[in-house]
Design a protein around this motif. Sequence first.
Motif, PDB file in Angstrom:
ATOM      1  N   ALA A   1       0.828  -1.212   0.000  1.00  0.00           N
ATOM      2  CA  ALA A   1       0.000   0.000   0.000  1.00  0.00           C
ATOM      3  C   ALA A   1       0.862   1.262   0.000  1.00  0.00           C
ATOM      4  O   ALA A   1       0.532   2.250  -0.658  1.00  0.00           O
ATOM      5  CB  ALA A   1      -0.931  -0.007   1.208  1.00  0.00           C
ATOM      6  N   ALA A   2       1.979   1.232   0.735  1.00  0.00           N
ATOM      7  CA  ALA A   2       2.875   2.390   0.756  1.00  0.00           C
ATOM      8  C   ALA A   2       3.473   2.626  -0.628  1.00  0.00           C
ATOM      9  O   ALA A   2       3.640   3.778  -1.053  1.00  0.00           O
ATOM     10  CB  ALA A   2       3.990   2.179   1.783  1.00  0.00           C
ATOM     11  N   CYS A   3       3.774   1.555  -1.345  1.00  0.00           N
ATOM     12  CA  CYS A   3       4.303   1.687  -2.709  1.00  0.00           C
ATOM     13  C   CYS A   3       3.247   2.265  -3.647  1.00  0.00           C
ATOM     14  O   CYS A   3       3.568   3.072  -4.529  1.00  0.00           O
ATOM     15  CB  CYS A   3       4.769   0.330  -3.233  1.00  0.00           C
ATOM     16  SG  CYS A   3       6.261  -0.311  -2.447  1.00  0.00           S
ATOM     17  N   GLU A   4       1.997   1.854  -3.465  1.00  0.00           N
ATOM     18  CA  GLU A   4       0.920   2.405  -4.273  1.00  0.00           C
ATOM     19  C   GLU A   4       0.811   3.918  -4.059  1.00  0.00           C
ATOM     20  O   GLU A   4       0.654   4.685  -5.006  1.00  0.00           O
ATOM     21  CB  GLU A   4      -0.407   1.731  -3.914  1.00  0.00           C
ATOM     22  CG  GLU A   4      -0.528   0.313  -4.403  1.00  0.00           C
ATOM     23  CD  GLU A   4      -0.595   0.224  -5.912  1.00  0.00           C
ATOM     24  OE1 GLU A   4      -1.672   0.486  -6.477  1.00  0.00           O
ATOM     25  OE2 GLU A   4       0.440  -0.099  -6.534  1.00  0.00           O
TER      26      GLU A   4
ATOM     27  N   SER B   1       3.075  10.124  -6.234  1.00  0.00           N
ATOM     28  CA  SER B   1       3.813  11.360  -5.951  1.00  0.00           C
ATOM     29  C   SER B   1       4.063  12.128  -7.243  1.00  0.00           C
ATOM     30  O   SER B   1       4.408  11.544  -8.266  1.00  0.00           O
ATOM     31  CB  SER B   1       5.139  11.041  -5.259  1.00  0.00           C
ATOM     32  OG  SER B   1       4.931  10.316  -4.068  1.00  0.00           O
ATOM     33  N   GLN B   2       3.919  13.428  -7.155  1.00  0.00           N
ATOM     34  CA  GLN B   2       4.076  14.285  -8.336  1.00  0.00           C
ATOM     35  C   GLN B   2       5.388  15.059  -8.357  1.00  0.00           C
ATOM     36  O   GLN B   2       5.936  15.317  -9.420  1.00  0.00           O
ATOM     37  CB  GLN B   2       2.905  15.290  -8.395  1.00  0.00           C
ATOM     38  CG  GLN B   2       1.532  14.651  -8.465  1.00  0.00           C
ATOM     39  CD  GLN B   2       1.297  13.904  -9.762  1.00  0.00           C
ATOM     40  OE1 GLN B   2       1.769  14.329 -10.819  1.00  0.00           O
ATOM     41  NE2 GLN B   2       0.577  12.794  -9.691  1.00  0.00           N
ATOM     42  N   GLU B   3       5.891  15.413  -7.189  1.00  0.00           N
ATOM     43  CA  GLU B   3       7.071  16.262  -7.106  1.00  0.00           C
ATOM     44  C   GLU B   3       8.309  15.470  -6.696  1.00  0.00           C
ATOM     45  O   GLU B   3       8.203  14.515  -5.913  1.00  0.00           O
ATOM     46  CB  GLU B   3       6.837  17.387  -6.084  1.00  0.00           C
ATOM     47  CG  GLU B   3       5.632  18.253  -6.384  1.00  0.00           C
ATOM     48  CD  GLU B   3       5.784  19.036  -7.681  1.00  0.00           C
ATOM     49  OE1 GLU B   3       6.944  19.325  -8.072  1.00  0.00           O
ATOM     50  OE2 GLU B   3       4.761  19.346  -8.305  1.00  0.00           O
TER      51      GLU B   3
ATOM     52  N   LYS C   1       9.407  10.292   0.603  1.00  0.00           N
ATOM     53  CA  LYS C   1       8.625   9.062   0.736  1.00  0.00           C
ATOM     54  C   LYS C   1       9.502   7.827   0.530  1.00  0.00           C
ATOM     55  O   LYS C   1       9.319   6.817   1.212  1.00  0.00           O
ATOM     56  CB  LYS C   1       7.463   9.066  -0.250  1.00  0.00           C
ATOM     57  CG  LYS C   1       6.360  10.058   0.099  1.00  0.00           C
ATOM     58  CD  LYS C   1       5.188   9.938  -0.865  1.00  0.00           C
ATOM     59  CE  LYS C   1       4.058  10.885  -0.465  1.00  0.00           C
ATOM     60  NZ  LYS C   1       2.877  10.726  -1.333  1.00  0.00           N
ATOM     61  N   ALA C   2      10.431   7.910  -0.418  1.00  0.00           N
ATOM     62  CA  ALA C   2      11.336   6.782  -0.658  1.00  0.00           C
ATOM     63  C   ALA C   2      12.153   6.484   0.592  1.00  0.00           C
ATOM     64  O   ALA C   2      12.348   5.322   0.971  1.00  0.00           O
ATOM     65  CB  ALA C   2      12.257   7.083  -1.839  1.00  0.00           C
TER      66      ALA C   2
ATOM     67  N   ILE D   1       9.505   7.018  -9.661  1.00  0.00           N
ATOM     68  CA  ILE D   1       8.272   6.348  -9.254  1.00  0.00           C
ATOM     69  C   ILE D   1       8.368   4.837  -9.429  1.00  0.00           C
ATOM     70  O   ILE D   1       7.515   4.095  -8.948  1.00  0.00           O
ATOM     71  CB  ILE D   1       7.043   6.889 -10.017  1.00  0.00           C
ATOM     72  CG1 ILE D   1       7.220   6.710 -11.523  1.00  0.00           C
ATOM     73  CG2 ILE D   1       6.770   8.334  -9.650  1.00  0.00           C
ATOM     74  CD1 ILE D   1       5.953   7.033 -12.312  1.00  0.00           C
ATOM     75  N   HIS D   2       9.407   4.378 -10.128  1.00  0.00           N
ATOM     76  CA  HIS D   2       9.592   2.949 -10.351  1.00  0.00           C
ATOM     77  C   HIS D   2      10.618   2.317  -9.405  1.00  0.00           C
ATOM     78  O   HIS D   2      10.936   1.134  -9.546  1.00  0.00           O
ATOM     79  CB  HIS D   2      10.025   2.696 -11.798  1.00  0.00           C
ATOM     80  CG  HIS D   2       9.049   3.209 -12.813  1.00  0.00           C
ATOM     81  ND1 HIS D   2       7.770   2.696 -12.947  1.00  0.00           N
ATOM     82  CD2 HIS D   2       9.150   4.211 -13.732  1.00  0.00           C
ATOM     83  CE1 HIS D   2       7.133   3.351 -13.913  1.00  0.00           C
ATOM     84  NE2 HIS D   2       7.953   4.264 -14.400  1.00  0.00           N
ATOM     85  N   SER D   3      11.115   3.079  -8.455  1.00  0.00           N
ATOM     86  CA  SER D   3      12.194   2.595  -7.584  1.00  0.00           C
ATOM     87  C   SER D   3      11.826   1.331  -6.813  1.00  0.00           C
ATOM     88  O   SER D   3      12.684   0.500  -6.536  1.00  0.00           O
ATOM     89  CB  SER D   3      12.612   3.690  -6.595  1.00  0.00           C
ATOM     90  OG  SER D   3      13.273   4.745  -7.260  1.00  0.00           O
TER      91      SER D   3
END
Length: 201
Positions: free
Chosen positions: A83-86, A91-93, A100-101, A136-138
């Motif tokens: 859920a955290a990955c979703e 994230s936009q910025e 968050k990462a 966003i793919h990390s």
Amino acid sequence: MEKPLVFFSQLNMSEPKEKTFYKVIHAIGKEASNKDIKNSVSPEEAVKWGESFDKLLSHKDGFNAFTRFLKTEFSEENIEFWAACEDFKKSQEPHQLLHKAQAIYEKFIQNDAPQEVNLDFHTKETIFKSISQPTIHSFDAAQSRVYRLMEQDSYTRFLKSDIYLDLIKGRPPRTTNLRRRSRSFTFNEFPDEKPDLAIWL
């Protein structure tokens, strides 16, 4: 081999947005444990959750029921990480991605993390090397592995659990006994497993 903890001096974790996210990822899953699955879930709807793991997670009550089940096995870190990955992928910025990462890495990935998920060394190392400049793919590979683990292991047991069987029979939720499950099951048992990112699109 132990990897050193990563510290980012440029991060100001006192910023309100980052504090909010820390609270969010620490609260993921708590909603399901603090309230019973309501009887408004029809047996017909619950039966659909047995058709596929994706249908289960895409339904709010299904997600909550599965989270409740994982808590009985002390493995809720898997669904919370997913859920955290979703949330992370929304994230936009760039600064949101960075903060968050780091929060996800510290809670779920690094050695001895408070809710460390069961990932192979290569996946952890890849995340470790990219965490200072995340995209966003990390976490895609890690999220896919955790998804597959839940689908092939926990989901099959969920479908046989009292929590699920009560729902499809229209019974009220009962008190569930907690039991600790061995975490010797690893992703190395699926060496040919390829990430299927389409399931989240």
